[in-house]
Design an enzyme around this catalytic site. Structure first.
Site, PDB file in Angstrom:
ATOM      1  N   ASN A 194      -6.514  -7.762  -2.018  1.00 37.19           N
ATOM      2  CA  ASN A 194      -5.980  -8.172  -0.718  1.00 37.19           C
ATOM      3  C   ASN A 194      -4.912  -7.266  -0.117  1.00 37.19           C
ATOM      4  O   ASN A 194      -4.740  -7.272   1.104  1.00 37.19           O
ATOM      5  CB  ASN A 194      -5.400  -9.592  -0.817  1.00 37.19           C
ATOM      6  CG  ASN A 194      -6.455 -10.637  -1.075  1.00 37.19           C
ATOM      7  OD1 ASN A 194      -7.511 -10.609  -0.480  1.00 37.19           O
ATOM      8  ND2 ASN A 194      -6.172 -11.542  -1.991  1.00 37.19           N
ATOM      9  N   TYR A 195      -4.182  -6.523  -0.921  1.00 36.01           N
ATOM     10  CA  TYR A 195      -3.005  -5.835  -0.393  1.00 36.01           C
ATOM     11  C   TYR A 195      -3.020  -4.313  -0.534  1.00 36.01           C
ATOM     12  O   TYR A 195      -2.258  -3.631   0.146  1.00 36.01           O
ATOM     13  CB  TYR A 195      -1.737  -6.376  -1.069  1.00 36.01           C
ATOM     14  CG  TYR A 195      -1.438  -7.801  -0.698  1.00 36.01           C
ATOM     15  CD1 TYR A 195      -0.901  -8.120   0.542  1.00 36.01           C
ATOM     16  CD2 TYR A 195      -1.734  -8.836  -1.569  1.00 36.01           C
ATOM     17  CE1 TYR A 195      -0.649  -9.439   0.894  1.00 36.01           C
ATOM     18  CE2 TYR A 195      -1.492 -10.154  -1.228  1.00 36.01           C
ATOM     19  CZ  TYR A 195      -0.943 -10.449   0.012  1.00 36.01           C
ATOM     20  OH  TYR A 195      -0.707 -11.750   0.358  1.00 36.01           O
ATOM     21  N   LEU A 196      -3.844  -3.760  -1.409  1.00 35.39           N
ATOM     22  CA  LEU A 196      -3.899  -2.316  -1.595  1.00 35.39           C
ATOM     23  C   LEU A 196      -5.099  -1.747  -0.850  1.00 35.39           C
ATOM     24  O   LEU A 196      -6.240  -2.140  -1.115  1.00 35.39           O
ATOM     25  CB  LEU A 196      -3.993  -1.961  -3.083  1.00 35.39           C
ATOM     26  CG  LEU A 196      -2.840  -2.453  -3.962  1.00 35.39           C
ATOM     27  CD1 LEU A 196      -3.071  -2.025  -5.409  1.00 35.39           C
ATOM     28  CD2 LEU A 196      -1.507  -1.931  -3.454  1.00 35.39           C
ATOM     29  N   SER A 229       0.820  -1.218   0.000  1.00 44.20           N
ATOM     30  CA  SER A 229       0.000   0.000   0.000  1.00 44.20           C
ATOM     31  C   SER A 229       0.852   1.266   0.000  1.00 44.20           C
ATOM     32  O   SER A 229       0.535   2.230  -0.705  1.00 44.20           O
ATOM     33  CB  SER A 229      -0.933   0.000   1.219  1.00 44.20           C
ATOM     34  OG  SER A 229      -1.940  -0.985   1.086  1.00 44.20           O
TER      35      SER A 229
END
Length: 904
Positions: free
Chosen positions: A862-864, A659
Site C-alpha cells: 500500500n505505501y511503497l 516511499s
C-alpha cells in the site's frame, strides 16, 4: 471472502459507509473453511498485511526525517496490522472513447505480458507488439457473448522442455525445501527482463517471494535439433487443423501452451496506451458477469452429534445447531477465552433459540452450563478425514469445487476478460474483529440474494443466483467499479465485489495513487515552510492544525477519525486525547495509543521546541478524555492540504514519506559488491524501517519458534554434509588435514548433534519412502494395474536401515564413504558451495528472527511505490521474484516497465 482482494478497496470506494462507522468493518474480509465446512477469517490482500518472506527488526538507524532525531522504542504489538485509508476510485473511461491517458509513459517492455507479432515464417517480427490478443483457449473464453471481434490466432514458439537439474547432494540431504541457492546470473538486457512462471507463495506466508526453478542446460547439438524441429511446420489435415497425433506429441514434449502463457497473452497493457483512459467519469461501457458465488446451504450434523447443557444432550433446531457449531469450532482458540466474545455470542445465541427453540424443550439460560465439545470433536474428526484423503481424492474434490466457482472468477469488461477479486459471498459465522472490538462474537447472518445489488451493463442478461432467490436490485452504474454490494449486519458497513488486484482499473488506481505521492515532492517544501511558520500562530485553530501536520509529516501518523461507542477505541492524529501524549522536558513527547486495527503505537521522540511548547499548551486545563486537537478534524485538515495540491490528503503524505524514505535507505544501504542474499537483507532492512515508521507491527507469529527450529535443523544438515565431504577429502589425501580451511570441525556439530541429525534424517527418509510407496500404488490403482507387494516397501526400508547403520559406524572415525567417487577438485568445489550456502542461510535466519514483530507486507502493498523495487532489482541484478510474490507481480505489472535508473 476471496483471498484475492479485500471486500473494501482503498482506491475504489464508490459508496459512502454509514455515518460514524469505520469504512472497514473490522472483519478480516476473507474466510477460510474449517473442518466443519464453516469458515475462519483471514487478512485480505488489498487492505491487510501480505505476510513477507523475511521479517526483520529495526536497527539503530532512524527512518524518519532529520527533524525527529530521537530513537523510538517499540513494544510488542497487540494484534496483526492491516493498513489503508479510503480514496475515491480512479475514474476510467472506456478505451473505445479514445480519451487522453492518465498513464505515465515508461520505457522498456514487460516480456512476461507481451505478445510478439509473428510473421508467415513463424518468426517474431522485430519492433512489433500486439496488445489485447484474445486467446483461443477454452479456459479463456468470455463468460458472456462479447461484441468484440477476436484477433487472429497467432503462431508462437513452443516453450523448450525443462530438464530437472541433477542434485549434487551425496547424502540425500537435499529435498525440495533444501535445494542449493541458485548462482547469481548476469544482468538481463535493459528492458528485456523476463518473468518466469512460478508457483504460488508458501501457504504459511502469502507474500513469500517465488522460488526460481533451476533447469539443466540443454546440450548444444540437442538444442539445435529442437530448434530445427520447432521451425518445421506441422502437417495439417484438409481442414487446416493440426493432426491429433501431432498435438498429443506436442503435449508430451511440453510444447503446448500452458494456461499461464495464454493468460499472459490476454493481458491488457493499459499503461502502454497513448490515448487517455482516466479523466472521464465513466469507468466502463460494457460489463458482463455471472454475479457472486453463494456458499452452500448448511448441512445438519449426524443425529448422534449434539451439544450438551447441564450434562445432557440437547436436540437443537437446525438453525440453532448451525450457530452453536460456529462457536464449537472455536473452543480451542483464544476467541473462546475472551469474555466479550463469549458474552456477545451467547446473547445472539439466546435470540436464535427464542425464535427456534430446542425440539426437546430444553431451557438454555446459562453460558457456563453449555458444552460444545461433542460438536468440536466431530469437526476435528471430519478435518482428519479430509487430511487423510488420497491425492486423487483431493484432486477430484478440488476439481469439483473449481468447476462450481469457474463461472464467477472472471467478468467481461469492455470486451476484455478480467479477473474478479472476491467473488465469494462471505458465509455466516461469528464476527472476530481486531483487537478489543466491542462487537466481537456477534452473529454474522447468512447473506441472501435479496440483500445484494448487482451492477451490470445495459442490454445484457441479468445473472442468476446459484441459490434460490432474486437480487435486491440490478443497476447499470458506469461510474462505479464494483460488480455487487450489500450491507453486513454486524457493523452496518457496505461490502463490495471488485475486480482483482491485477485488473486494469485497479492498476490505474494504484498508479495514480503513487504518482500523486510522487508529485508531492514539488510541493512539500512549501507545505513544510507554511506549517512551521504556523506553529507560532496566535490563532489556536491554526496552531493546532500546524502541529497535527507536523506529526503527520514527521511521524507518518494517520489522520484519524472519531469513533462511535460501538467501534474499537482506536485513534489517529486528529483524534488524539489528553492521555495519549505525555510531555518530558526539555523536548520529548511520549505517544502511547491504539492505532488502526488496535495496534499499539508507542514512541518516545524528540520534537521541535515549538511543538513541545504547543502540546504543553493544548494539554493545559484539559483532563483525561479531552481531545488534544479540539479545533481540528480530518475533513478540515485534508481540505487545507488540498489547497497546496489537488487531491493532497494525510494519506498521500503518509505514502510519500514511506516511499521517499524507502528510496533513500535503499540508495544508502545497498552494498555494491555483495551476494544476492546480502542485498536482500539490505532491502528488508529498508522495508522494515518504513514498516516501523508507519507502525506496521504484528504479534509474534505462533509458529515462529517452530519455524526457527526447523531452520536450525536445516543449517545443522548443511554442516553435517560439509563434515562428510571433508572426511572424504581426507581419505583421498591426508595433506588436507593440515590446511586451515578444512582442518577445523564444523561449529555446533558435536557428537550429540550428529546422532540427533542422523535420527531425524532417518525418520524423514522412512516417511518419504512410505509416502512414495503409497502414491505409486494409488497410481497403479488408477491405471487398473496390480499394486506392488508389501515386500517392496520392506526392502526399501531395509536399505534405509542398512545405510544409516553404515553412517553410525563412521561416527568419530573422521572417514566417509560417498555414494559416488569424486576427485579432490570436485570435493573442494562442493565444500566451497556449501560454505556459500551456509553463509546465505545464516543471513536468512537473522532476517527472519529480526522481523518477527514487524509486518513488511502492508507497506509493500500500500505505501511503497513498486517501481522503486523494480528499478532496484534491475540495478543490483536481484531477481524480482525473490521480493515480489506471484500476487504482487500480477498486481503491479505496470511497475516492472521502469529502467534501472528510475527514482521516486
Amino acid at each position: 471472502m476471496s483471498g484475492d482482494v479485500s471486500m473494501f478497496s482503498d482506491d475504489d470506494k464508490p459508496l459512502r459507509a454509514k455515518a460514524g462507522s469505520s469504512t472497514v468493518n473490522g472483519t478480516n474480509g476473507h474466510v477460510a473453511a474449517n473442518g466443519n465446512g464453516r469458515h475462519e477469517e483471514s487478512s485480505p490482500l488489498s487492505d491487510g498485511d501480505d505476510v513477507p518472506l523475511s521479517q526483520t527488526t529495526r536497527t539503530k538507524s532512524e527512518p524518519t526525517t532529520p527533524d525527529v532525531s530521537a530513537p523510538r522504542k517499540r513494544k510488542k504489538a497487540i494484534a496483526y496490522s492491516s493498513s489503508s485509508e479510503d480514496e475515491m476510485p480512479l475514474k476510467v473511461s472506456s478505451p473505445s472513447k479514445n480519451a487522453n491517458s492518465a498513464a505515465v509513459p515508461m520505457p522498456g517492455a514487460l516480456v512476461a505480458t507481451t505478445v510478439p507479432t509473428v510473421n508467415g515464417n513463424g518468426k517474431v517480427a522485430k519492433g512489433k507488439k500486439v496488445n489485447n490478443v484474445v486467446s483461443s483457449s477454452d479456459d479463456d473464453a468470455p463468460i458472456a457473448k462479447s461484441k468484440r471481434v477476436p484477433a487472429a490466432k497467432e503462431k508462437r514458439k513452443p516453450p523448450k522442455k525443462r530438464v530437472k537439474k541433477e542434485s549434487d547432494d551425496e547424502f540425500g540431504l537435499e529435498s525440495e525445501d533444501d535445494k542449493p541457492i541458485a548462482k547469481k546470473k548476469a544482468a538481463p538486457a535493459k528492458g528485456k527482463r523476463k518473468l518466469k512462471e512460478e508457483s504460488d507463495a508458501d501457504d504459511e506466508e502469502d507474500d513469500k517471494p517465488l522460488k526460481k526453478t533451476v533447469t539443466k542446460k540443454t546440450p548444444q547439438k540437442r538444442a539445435k535439433k529442437e530448434e530445427s524441429n520447432e521451425e518445421t511446420p506441422k502437417p495439417k489435415t484438409k481442414k487446416g487443423k493440426v493432426k491429433k497425433g501431432e498435438e498429443e506429441e506436442d503435449m508430451k514434449k511440453g510444447k503446448k501452451k500452458s494456461k499461464e502463457e495464454e493468460e499472459e497473452e490476454d493481458t491488457y497493457k493499459w499503461w502502454e496506451q497513448q490515448e487517455a483512459n482516466g479523466d472521464g467519469t465513466e469507468k466502463w461501457q460494457t460489463l458482463e458477469h455471472n454475479g457472486v458465488y453463494f456458499p452452500p446451504p448448511y448441512e445438519p450434523l449426524p443425529k448422534h452429534v449434539k451439544m450438551k447443557y447441564n450434562g445432557k444432550h440437547v436436540d437443537l433446531h437446525v438453525v440453532a445447531e448451525e450457530v452453536a457449531g460456529f462457536y464449537a469450532a472455536l473452543i480451542e482458540t483464544d476467541h473462546a477465552k475472551d469474555e466479550t466474545f463469549n458474552n456477545n455470542f451467547f446473547e445472539d445465541f439466546l435470540a436464535v433459540l427464542k425464535e427456534n427453540p430446542p425440539k426437546d424443550s430444553t431451557k438454555i439460560t446459562k453460558f457456563s452450563l453449555c458444552d460444545f465439545r461433542p460438536m468440536f470433536e466431530h469437526f476435528e474428526a471430519e478435518k482428519a478425514k479430509k487430511k487423510a484423503m488420497t491425492t486423487a481424492e483431493k484432486k477430484e474434490a478440488k476439481a469439483q469445487k473449481d468447476a462450481l466457482e469457474a463461472p464467477y472468477t472472471h467478468c467481461v469488461l469492455d470486451g476484455r476478460k478480467e479477473k474478479v477479486g472476491n467473488f465469494r459471498v462471505e458465509p455466516p459465522g461469528l464476527f472476530r474483529g481486531r483487537g478489543d472490538h466491542p462487537k466481537k462474537g456477534r452473529l454474522k447472518f447468512r447473506v441472501q440474494p435479496e440483500d445484494i445489488t448487482i451492477n451490470v451493463g445495459e442490454g445484457v442478461s441479468t445473472p442468476k443466483p446459484n441459490v434460490p432467490g432474486k437480487w435486491k436490485a440490478v443497476v447499470h452504474n458506469k461510474t462505479a467499479t464494483w460488480l455487487a454490494n450489500w450491507v453486513e449486519n454486524v457493523n452496518g458497513n457496505y461490502k463490495y465485489v471488485f475486480l482483482a488486484a491485477g485488473s486494469s482499473i485497479k492498476g490505474q488506481s494504484d498508479m495514480q495513487k503513487f504518482e500523486k505521492a510522487r508529485d508531492l515532492k514539488n510541493h512539500v517544501a512549501r507545505v513544510r515552510a507554511d506549517y512551521t511558520a504556523e506553529l507560532k500562530s496566535k490563532v489556536t485553530q491554526i496552531r493546532q492544525r500546524a502541529t497535527a501536520m507536523y506529526f503527520i509529516d514527521k511521524l507518518a501518523l494517520r489522520a484519524g477519525n472519531e469513533k462511535g461507542d460501538d467501534e474499537a477505541d482506536t485513534v489517529g492524529c486528529c483524534s488524539l486525547r489528553y492521555e495519549h501524549v505525555t510531555c518530558e522536558p526539555p523536548n520529548f513527547l511520549v505517544f502511547d495509543f491504539l492505532g488502526k486495527d488496535s495496534i499499539r503505537y508507542y514512541n518516545r521522540v524528540r520534537v521541535d521546541d515549538q511543538v513541545f511548547k504547543n502540546i504543553t499548551i493544548f494539554k493545559k486545563d484539559n483532563v483525561e478524555g479531552d481531545n488534544l486537537f479540539d479545533r481540528v478534524d480530518t475533513s478540515s485538515l485534508n481540505k487545507h492540504l488540498s489547497s497546496y495540491m489537488k487531491g493532497l490528503t494525510a494519506k498521500v503524505f503518509r505514502t510519500y514519506n514511506a516511499s521517499i524514505t524507502f528510496q533513500r535507505l535503499l540508495d544508502e544501504g545497498t552494498p555494491e559488491k555483495a551476494t544476492v542474499q546480502e542485498k536482500l537483507n539490505a532491502y528488508n532492512h529498508a522495508n522494515r524501517e518504513v514498516a516501523i515508521l508507519c507502525n506496521h507491527q504484528r504479534a509474534v507469529p505462533k509458529t515462529h519458534e517452530q519455524s526457527m527450529l526447523k531452520m536450525k535443523e536445516k543449517l545443522r544438515g548443511f554442516k553435517y554434509e560439509r563434515m562428510k565431504l571433508r572426511h572424504a577429502l581426507f581419505a583421498i589425501d591426508s595433506k588436507y588435514k593440515k590446511k586451515k580451511k578444512y582442518a577445523d570441525d564444523e561449529s555446533d556439530l558435536d557428537d550429540d548433534a550428529i546422532v540427533l541429525h542422523e535420527e531425524q534424517w532417518k525418520a524423514r527418509e522412512i516417511e518419504k519412502a512410505e509416502k512414495k510407496f503409497q502414491k505409486e500404488n494409488e497410481k497403479l490403482a488408477e491405471d487398473d494395474k496390480k499394486p506392488q507387494a508389501d515386500s517392496v516397501l520392506k526392502q526399501r526400508l531395509k536399505d534405509i536401515e542398512d545405510e544409516f547403520k553404515r553412517l553410525a559406524k563412521e561416527r568419530g572415525t573422521k572417514k566417509a564413504e560417498l555414494k559416488r567417487e569424486k576427485s579432490t577438485d570436485k570435493l573442494e568445489e562442493s565444500i566451497d558451495k556449501l560454505d556459500e550456502k551456509i553463509k546465505a542461510f545464516k543471513l536468512q535466519m537473522q532476517d527472519r528472527e529480526a522481523g518477527k514483530e514487524v509486518a513488511l507486507g502492508t507497506s509493500k502493498i500500500n505505501y511503497l511505490d513498486p517501481r522503486i523495487t523494480a528499478a532496484w532489482c534491475k540495478l543490483h541484478d536481484v531477481p524480482i521474484e525473490k521480493i515480489f510474490s506471484k500476487t504482487l507481480l500480477t498486481k503491479f505489472p505496470w511497475a516492472l516497465e521502469v529502467d534501472e535508473d528510475w527514482k521516486f
